[in-house]
Design a protein around this motif. Structure first.
Motif, PDB file in Angstrom:
ATOM      1  N   ILE A 411       0.839  -1.202   0.000  1.00 44.03           N
ATOM      2  CA  ILE A 411       0.000   0.000   0.000  1.00 44.03           C
ATOM      3  C   ILE A 411       0.873   1.251   0.000  1.00 44.03           C
ATOM      4  O   ILE A 411       0.602   2.222  -0.717  1.00 44.03           O
ATOM      5  CB  ILE A 411      -0.954  -0.029   1.207  1.00 44.03           C
ATOM      6  N   CYS A 412       1.919   1.257   0.808  1.00 40.86           N
ATOM      7  CA  CYS A 412       2.804   2.426   0.850  1.00 40.86           C
ATOM      8  C   CYS A 412       3.515   2.630  -0.479  1.00 40.86           C
ATOM      9  O   CYS A 412       3.679   3.768  -0.937  1.00 40.86           O
ATOM     10  CB  CYS A 412       3.811   2.276   1.987  1.00 40.86           C
ATOM     11  N   ASN A 413       3.940   1.554  -1.108  1.00 41.27           N
ATOM     12  CA  ASN A 413       4.590   1.685  -2.414  1.00 41.27           C
ATOM     13  C   ASN A 413       3.608   2.189  -3.468  1.00 41.27           C
ATOM     14  O   ASN A 413       3.972   2.971  -4.350  1.00 41.27           O
ATOM     15  CB  ASN A 413       5.173   0.346  -2.845  1.00 41.27           C
ATOM     16  N   ARG A 414       2.362   1.753  -3.369  1.00 39.66           N
ATOM     17  CA  ARG A 414       1.364   2.169  -4.349  1.00 39.66           C
ATOM     18  C   ARG A 414       1.082   3.663  -4.256  1.00 39.66           C
ATOM     19  O   ARG A 414       0.767   4.314  -5.248  1.00 39.66           O
ATOM     20  CB  ARG A 414       0.078   1.366  -4.141  1.00 39.66           C
ATOM     21  N   HIS A 415       1.176   4.209  -3.055  1.00 39.97           N
ATOM     22  CA  HIS A 415       0.892   5.626  -2.850  1.00 39.97           C
ATOM     23  C   HIS A 415       2.165   6.432  -2.595  1.00 39.97           C
ATOM     24  O   HIS A 415       2.107   7.488  -1.960  1.00 39.97           O
ATOM     25  CB  HIS A 415      -0.079   5.800  -1.675  1.00 39.97           C
ATOM     26  N   ALA A 416       3.291   5.949  -3.067  1.00 37.23           N
ATOM     27  CA  ALA A 416       4.554   6.660  -2.841  1.00 37.23           C
ATOM     28  C   ALA A 416       4.564   8.027  -3.508  1.00 37.23           C
ATOM     29  O   ALA A 416       5.281   8.931  -3.061  1.00 37.23           O
ATOM     30  CB  ALA A 416       5.717   5.808  -3.355  1.00 37.23           C
ATOM     31  N   ASP A 417       3.772   8.210  -4.570  1.00 37.48           N
ATOM     32  CA  ASP A 417       3.739   9.507  -5.246  1.00 37.48           C
ATOM     33  C   ASP A 417       3.104  10.595  -4.406  1.00 37.48           C
ATOM     34  O   ASP A 417       3.230  11.785  -4.713  1.00 37.48           O
ATOM     35  CB  ASP A 417       2.991   9.379  -6.574  1.00 37.48           C
ATOM     36  N   ARG A 418       2.397  10.208  -3.343  1.00 32.43           N
ATOM     37  CA  ARG A 418       1.787  11.189  -2.446  1.00 32.43           C
ATOM     38  C   ARG A 418       2.763  11.716  -1.400  1.00 32.43           C
ATOM     39  O   ARG A 418       2.404  12.610  -0.635  1.00 32.43           O
ATOM     40  CB  ARG A 418       0.578  10.582  -1.731  1.00 32.43           C
ATOM     41  N   THR A 419       3.949  11.168  -1.319  1.00 33.95           N
ATOM     42  CA  THR A 419       4.905  11.585  -0.296  1.00 33.95           C
ATOM     43  C   THR A 419       5.373  13.003  -0.580  1.00 33.95           C
ATOM     44  O   THR A 419       6.019  13.256  -1.599  1.00 33.95           O
ATOM     45  CB  THR A 419       6.106  10.633  -0.279  1.00 33.95           C
ATOM     46  N   PRO A 420       5.054  13.958   0.301  1.00 35.54           N
ATOM     47  CA  PRO A 420       5.488  15.340   0.043  1.00 35.54           C
ATOM     48  C   PRO A 420       6.965  15.518   0.341  1.00 35.54           C
ATOM     49  O   PRO A 420       7.541  14.835   1.202  1.00 35.54           O
ATOM     50  CB  PRO A 420       4.619  16.161   1.005  1.00 35.54           C
TER      51      PRO A 420
END
Length: 450
Positions: A411-420
């Motif tokens: 899940i974290c890898n899938r949403h890695a683009d959200r990391t500010p």
């Protein structure tokens, strides 16, 4: 004899579902039987539990004038009864002279009388009480509903014993403390927090002094990570400086003039326009005791620096959009000065299974003494079961769904683009290789056969 065989088949199916799939049994058979049982037994059960009121004087007078029998005592009036995926909800209107505490004190007797697994009560408003009844043990195999009422900075993390969803609302309860012994389910609860926050526009900051074994696998979704006390001290100092910079921004954008309505005056980041609002930050501390222990004078200075920074973030961080999630096995005064002051700022409290009563007192002794006994009664064979409370004195048993580390990493890898990318925390951003898809192995042709 065909109808008898059909009846036996239905009974056998119902028994099998009740044994193997209690949730399916409840949705197919249990909800109808339970609703009928509650409605048929309601008056007699309320009378046996002492939840009725004697007839009023005008009713007695009217019966005497009309030469009628003396009217019976009346139970609370049923306003509404509706089923849920885990039980029934019964809304009652109290009679004059009744109190919501009477209903709350009788919940265990109502559970036995109505044949339900659990009954909890809460007062909605003056004179209206809601009974939430569960038809089976919803914490034995946690199944979160498909749809939840999530919102920005409000995430579903667990299921309550009454079948409702337990939410972590950072804007209502900015800072929280999570306690639990080894193998109590504390790490799984933390994973659910991270995976739920990973889908939102929020910066995650982690401090994991166990060499990063818990949080570093999720590093692609973290804006900053620290795996030792020295790095943690520098990271917390950077967070304090970031907090001060955010306050300067709020002060510059407060718009305090005579022609601006009070509702538009900014006092925290949520009052700022979207285009200049700083990204909210959630700080997760995996084991707080590792930050408070020291062996020499130099480590003691570092420890005081860390605790002071945490206390400042707990006292002042809410308006700047900085929220704390502190986890540990114990969190008492034996960790040194400043610990109790820090604990007093942590409004949300969650306690998994603990090894002694004093550990439970660290979580609930100052806000909900009734929850202490519930926390020490959590069995060892039920990892993940916890007691959640807050400063209002209310508490409930909860259990987070089991999330493996592999699932959390995906899940974290899938949403890695959200990391500010926060400039103040750039030195602490974990350096990771880019995600690449592993090519599928080439398939050699099978040898020809004659």
């Amino acid at each position: 004899m065909g109808w008898l065989a059909s009846l036996l088949l239905v009974v056998a199916v119902a028994g099998l579902l009740r044994w193997r799939r209690p949730a399916w049994y409840w949705l197919t058979f249990g909800v109808t039987l339970a609703a009928l049982r509650v409605l048929v037994r309601y008056s007699s059960v309320m009378d046996a539990c002492g939840l009725t009121v004697p007839p009023s004087r005008w009713r007695l007078t009217l019966a005497r004038v009309a030469n009628r029998p003396v009217p019976e005592s009346r139970p609370p009036r049923i306003l509404r009864l509706w089923p849920t995926r885990t039980g029934l909800v019964l809304r009652l209107k109290l009679r004059p002279g009744q109190d919501s505490f009477d209903i709350s004190a009788a919940t265990d007797r109502l559970r036995h009388s109505f044949g339900m697994y659990g009954v909890t009560s809460r007062e909605l408003r003056s004179g209206v009480v809601e009974l939430r009844m569960t038809g089976y043990d919803v914490l034995k195999r946690v199944q979160m509903p498909a749809k939840t009422d999530g919102a920005p900075m409000r995430i579903p993390v667990a299921l309550r014993e009454d079948g409702a969803v337990h939410y972590r609302d950072y804007r209502a309860i900015p800072h929280a403390l999570t306690l639990g012994a080894t193998e109590s389910g504390k790490s799984v609860y933390q994973r659910n927090l991270v995976t739920a926050l990973a889908t939102q526009d929020v910066a995650l900051v982690g401090i994991d002094c166990k060499q990063g074994v818990e949080l570093f696998p999720l590093a692609r979704r973290f804006s900053a990570l620290a795996d030792n006390p020295d790095t943690a001290a520098e990271l917390l100092d950077a967070l304090v400086q970031h907090m001060e910079d955010v306050y300067h921004l709020i002060r510059a954008e407060q718009r305090i003039t005579a022609d601006v309505p009070d509702a538009e005056i900014a006092a925290d980041i949520w009052d700022l326009p979207d285009d200049i609002r700083p990204t909210p930050i959630v700080v997760l501390v995996d084991e707080v005791a590792e930050l408070a222990l020291f062996a020499n004078k130099e480590q003691e200075k570092r420890r005081d620096r860390i605790i002071t920074a945490l206390a400042r973030l707990a006292q002042l961080g809410r308006a700047a959009g900085i929220y704390l999630e502190i986890c540990g096995q114990r969190f008492g005064s034996e960790l040194g000065k400043g610990i109790t002051m820090l604990r007093a700022q942590l409004t949300g409290r969650t306690a998994h299974r603990v090894n002694d009563e004093s550990s439970a007192n660290m979580a609930f002794g100052d806000i909900a003494p009734d929850a202490v006994l519930a926390a020490i009664q959590i069995p060892t064979d039920a990892p993940g079961v916890a007691v959640a409370g807050d400063s209002t004195g209310g508490w409930a048993r909860i259990r987070a769904p089991h999330t493996t580390l592999r699932q959390a990493v995906n899940i974290c890898n899938r949403h890695a683009d959200r990391t500010p990318d926060l400039p103040a925390l750039a030195p602490f951003r974990p350096a990771l290789p880019s995600l690449t898809k592993v090519p599928a192995p080439a398939v050699e042709p099978a040898p020809a056969t004659v």
